[in-house]
Design an enzyme around this catalytic site. Structure first.
Site, PDB file in Angstrom:
ATOM      1  N   TRP A 357       0.804  -1.146  -0.064  1.00 52.39           N
ATOM      2  CA  TRP A 357       0.084  -0.051   0.282  1.00 52.39           C
ATOM      3  C   TRP A 357       0.868   1.282   0.106  1.00 52.39           C
ATOM      4  CZ3 TRP A 357      -1.925   3.223   4.495  1.00 52.39           C
ATOM      5  CH2 TRP A 357      -0.905   3.158   5.779  1.00 52.39           C
ATOM      6  N   ASP A 358       2.199   1.074   0.293  1.00 54.72           N
ATOM      7  CA  ASP A 358       3.153   2.359   0.197  1.00 54.72           C
ATOM      8  C   ASP A 358       2.782   3.149  -0.985  1.00 54.72           C
ATOM      9  OD1 ASP A 358       3.997   0.070   1.939  1.00 54.72           O
ATOM     10  OD2 ASP A 358       6.134   0.602   1.673  1.00 54.72           O
ATOM     11  N   GLU A 488       0.864  -2.022  12.992  1.00 51.75           N
ATOM     12  CA  GLU A 488       0.922  -3.294  12.992  1.00 51.75           C
ATOM     13  C   GLU A 488       1.379  -3.765  14.305  1.00 51.75           C
ATOM     14  OE1 GLU A 488       3.832  -3.999  10.005  1.00 51.75           O
ATOM     15  OE2 GLU A 488       2.005  -4.318   8.291  1.00 51.75           O
ATOM     16  N   LYS A 600       3.055   1.848  16.288  1.00 51.16           N
ATOM     17  CA  LYS A 600       4.444   1.698  15.276  1.00 51.16           C
ATOM     18  C   LYS A 600       4.515   2.925  14.313  1.00 51.16           C
ATOM     19  CE  LYS A 600       6.189  -1.587  11.826  1.00 51.16           C
ATOM     20  NZ  LYS A 600       5.681  -2.583  10.733  1.00 51.16           N
ATOM     21  N   GLN A 601       3.084   3.246  13.775  1.00 46.40           N
ATOM     22  CA  GLN A 601       3.034   4.041  12.642  1.00 46.40           C
ATOM     23  C   GLN A 601       1.841   4.909  12.677  1.00 46.40           C
ATOM     24  OE1 GLN A 601       3.334   0.487  10.032  1.00 46.40           O
ATOM     25  NE2 GLN A 601       2.889   2.006   8.406  1.00 46.40           N
TER      26      GLN A 601
HETATM   27  C1  BGC Z   1       4.810  -1.210   7.462  1.00 45.24           C
HETATM   28  C2  BGC Z   1       3.921  -1.470   6.209  1.00 45.24           C
HETATM   29  C3  BGC Z   1       4.475  -1.093   5.142  1.00 45.24           C
HETATM   30  C4  BGC Z   1       5.500  -2.272   4.876  1.00 45.24           C
HETATM   31  C5  BGC Z   1       6.314  -2.017   3.599  1.00 45.24           C
HETATM   32  C6  BGC Z   1       5.870  -2.227   7.278  1.00 45.24           C
HETATM   33  O1  BGC Z   1       7.042  -2.227   8.179  1.00 45.24           O
HETATM   34  O2  BGC Z   1       4.279  -1.471   8.763  1.00 45.24           O
HETATM   35  O3  BGC Z   1       3.146  -0.313   6.387  1.00 45.24           O
HETATM   36  O4  BGC Z   1       3.565  -1.457   4.097  1.00 45.24           O
HETATM   37  O5  BGC Z   1       6.304  -2.196   6.115  1.00 45.24           O
HETATM   38  O6  BGC Z   1       7.076  -0.856   3.574  1.00 45.24           O
END
Ligand code: BGC
Length: 759
Positions: A357-358, A488, A600-601
């Protein structure tokens, strides 16, 4: 944090050879052209630590999934963009001593990546065990003008001896992926051939049967005169090369030009690959290194003209932002709708080169603002072409009637991810794919995209959301259970605010899109209705979900809650975590992470960033103040969202602090993981922090708006933005903001709330 590479506005510079940084440098100095990429491995033999990496876009291998406990619905394989045949090697041997930087004494080592021209060069003096000293100057590029071509100029000057030597030039398809699940090699040989000055190897991927034909041609000169040493041909499994005997004369420069052609069956009929490869090689050699380089540099010049960012007063920041633009531009050129952007681009194997999804959430705005419209459009078309697979993916999980669930990780549209909490639960990715359609149309005004491709995708995604929610008798609301949000560090939660929000937003937007296409293009509407079997009664169900969706909130603090039960956690700030326990994902048990409040984000804040116009600034501020102290930013995708929101709220120091978290992430190996490859998709976040954060750029009502501020650490900065048929240049210094039309059509922009006509 390392401060290993020298600061320079246009160059990345490594001075002195330190083997412990070699894999990091190999990632950072990677070059590519959208069709292929190459880590900065040495041309000569290297017996030290290295991660060999050559990549051909779109060529993948389905590596059988490795998982502890199988769950129904898991994908059978992880599709990996493969480590492809090696085309770069030029091995020199003098008196039976191979030139090997792990063995020879190395002096005056200097490696430079010129980001303005996309040229990688390396110089050093090596001393062999017997005291012979040789000076090397190697240059190479992956042509931006000819996507299937690479070229190397390798110059050897013996400094204190004259002697016979051999040069081994070859193509080697006997390659392994370091991340291979079962230590298998993924290539079989189909064809090899070596004749005068030329070698070709065609290799086939196991299971997927892609053919990649890699060929080389070379010429050797001394003092401007071509020399023809005696040649031994080496042919073995998946390998074709020439060993050429030459004489090295003290003080005289011997120059090897090696031209490489890398063609895949994605772009050529299999039975024409060898012929086309040989024709391209001939063409490359006829053009010669200098002409090919000039062509390549001209493409870079053209690209930089419309997308450069300059920062005065902070050379490290200047280098960082150019590195970001350079990497993103060489990873994806938008010429081929079958391709996408892996989180590591062409700089390493991690994440398998697959699409996340990035792309939609972070990368799309970069390409909208820096490249021609078709570049961003092709990212959307990529997902359109995968719609059928997304429907199959949802069907496998039990959804019906054309509901589409796009994969979390994919190359060809099929899901590759195999952790249940992500594969089955991180469904917010579906929302990002819908949001990207909206974002693209808002930016470009290409509303025709809806009838052509977008609407079908929106209908599929909306059908998924409509089936994924359920009515809660207890809450008298629709709820969404068992999800993982962007954060996550929480799994299997109920009512993740972000996911619930983007789901209802998608339903609303799909309804608007349906109405728009119905009004403006009746034929297209009828076709889409019949193709998707859409029944207008579906809208009624969607409307009811929109009106009665449940959103967790904390009424006392007046903030949205990550998910149900978030307030049961012990709410403590990240600053309370001991320094030696950070990052928590490397120091804490997973169990402890899941129970903690640490995020986390960006999650709720991701929603407030996407849908900012649906919330007032006070609401953004309350949520930012609540969540930012609990966010550990252990995904490099996180700080940019916080930076943009902080800038909007006037927290300028915070905005700058967050920007710094990714500005030089790879250049300074901030997270100790650059040796695996660079964080290509999070680089888009760095760009966003500058343009949307500091520059305050938005598109509202079809107009480009800016509300800039300047970080106190900078004297001034300027950026160019491509918007529809114009390129605008914005300069910001301590006292004023200036916008000018750099090229294209006159345009009205809004600066700090006032309209200005740029002519
Ligand atoms: C992130 C995801 C991301 C993936 C690839 C993961 O660490 O939590 O949001 O899509 O890395 O960049």
């Amino acid at each position: 944090m390392k401060d290993y590479f020298k600061h320079h506005p246009w160059h990345i510079i490594e001075e002195g050879f330190d083997p412990q940084y070699n894999k990091i440098a190999e990632s950072v100095f990677s070059i590519g052209n959208g069709r292929m990429g190459q880590r900065a491995n040495f041309e000569e033999l290297y017996s030290g630590e290295t991660l060999q990496g050559s990549y051909v876009a779109g060529v993948y291998y389905p590596d059988k999934t490795r998982v502890g406990w199988w769950k129904n619905g898991y994908p059978e394989y992880f599709a990996k963009v493969l480590n492809a045949p090696n085309w770069i090697s030029v091995h020199l041997t003098v008196d039976n001593q191979p030139l090997d930087l792990a063995v020879c004494k190395v002096e005056n080592f200097r490696r430079v990546l010129d980001m303005k021209t996309g040229l990688l060069s390396r110089q050093f003096i090596a001393t062999f065990a017997d005291g012979k000293r040789v000076k090397i100057h190697a240059q190479r590029f992956c042509s931006m003008a000819k996507g299937e071509a690479g070229a190397i100029r390798y110059a050897i000057t013996p400094l204190n001896f004259s002697s016979a030597a051999t040069l081994s030039l070859f193509i080697d398809a006997d390659i392994i992926n370091t991340d291979s699940n079962y230590d298998e090699k993924f290539w079989n040989e189909v064809y090899k051939h070596a004749d005068e000055g030329q070698c070709v190897v065609t290799a086939e991927t196991k299971k997927t049967f892609f053919h990649v034909c890699t060929g080389m041609r070379y010429k050797i000169y001394e003092g401007g005169k071509e020399i023809n040493g005696s040649v031994n041909t080496e042919l073995r499994d998946k390998f074709a090369g020439h060993v050429i005997s030459v004489n090295l004369n003290e003080g005289a420069e011997l120059v090897v030009y090696k031209y490489a052609a890398i063609l895949s069956s994605e772009n050529h009929p299999k039975d024409k690959l060898v012929e086309n490869c040989k024709n391209l090689l001939k063409d490359l050699q006829n053009n010669g290194f200098d002409k090919l380089l000039a062509e390549h540099e001209a493409v870079w010049e053209h690209k930089w003209k419309d997308c450069d960012i300059t920062i005065d007063g902070d050379i490290a920041a200047q280098q960082g932002i150019r590195f970001t633009i350079f990497q993103l531009t060489q990873t994806y050129t938008g010429e081929d709708e079958r391709l996408n952007i892996g989180p590591k681009g062409f700089t390493g194997e991690k994440y398998g080169g697959s699409t996340y999804w990035d792309t939609e959430a972070y990368c799309l705005p970069f390409y909208l603002g820096t490249a021609e419209q078709k570049v961003a459009r092709n990212l959307l078309v990529y997902r359109y072409k995968h719609l059928q697979k997304a429907i199959e993916n949802a069907t496998k999980l039990g959804f019906t009637d054309g509901a589409a669930l796009y994969p979390m990780v994919t190359i060809n549209g099929e899901e590759c991810h195999n952790e249940w909490e992500i594969t089955f639960e991180e469904i917010h990715r579906n929302g990002a794919i819908a949001y990207a359609i909206y974002d693209y149309i808002r930016y470009t005004d290409d509303k025709a995209y809806l009838a052509e491709y977008g609407l079908e995708v929106l209908v599929g995604i909306s059908r998924f959301w409509a089936q994924r929610v359920n009515w809660s008798e207890d809450k008298k609301k629709f709820v969404m259970l068992g999800v993982t949000g962007p954060n996550e560090y929480e799994n299997n939660v109920n009512n993740n605010w972000y996911t619930n929000y983007i789901a209802t937003w998608t339903l609303r937007y799909t309804m608007e899109a349906l109405a728009y296409v119905k009004d403006t293009d009746g034929n297209a509407y009828a076709k889409i209705i019949s193709q998707t079997g859409f029944n207008e009664s579906e809208i009624k169900a969607w409307q009811s979900i929109i009106e009665q969706m449940y959103f967790p909130e904390d009424r006392n603090r007046n903030v949205f809650l990550q998910q149900d039960g978030f307030l049961d956690k012990e709410l403590i700030a990240v600053s309370a975590i001991k320094k030696n326990e950070r990052p928590i994902n490397q120091n804490w048990s997973w169990d402890r992470i899941l129970r903690s409040c640490f995020i986390k984000q960006a999650d709720v804040l991701q929603g407030l960033y996407f849908f900012e116009d649906e919330f007032d600034t006070e609401a953004t501020k309350r949520n930012f103040d609540f969540y930012e102290p609990m966010t550990v930013h252990e995904s490099s995708l996180s700080p940019c969202v916080h930076s943009i929101l902080a800038a909007k709220l006037g927290y300028t120091e915070k905005a700058y602090e967050m920007y710094l978290r990714t500005a030089r992430l790879d250049l300074d190996d901030y997270n100790n993981d650059t040796e695996d490859g660079c964080h290509i998709t999070s680089m888009a976040g760095t760009w966003l922090s500058v343009i949307k954060g500091f520059g305050g750029m938005r598109v509202r009502d079809g107009k480009l708006q800016f509300q800039p501020f300047i970080p106190t650490q900078w004297n001034s900065y300027a950026f160019k933005i491509r918007f529809r048929n114009s390129v605008v240049r914005v300069e910001v210094d301590k006292t004023r903001v200036t916008a000018t039309l750099d090229s294209g059509e006159p345009l009205e922009v809004i600066i700090n709330g006032s309209g200005v006509m740029l002519r």
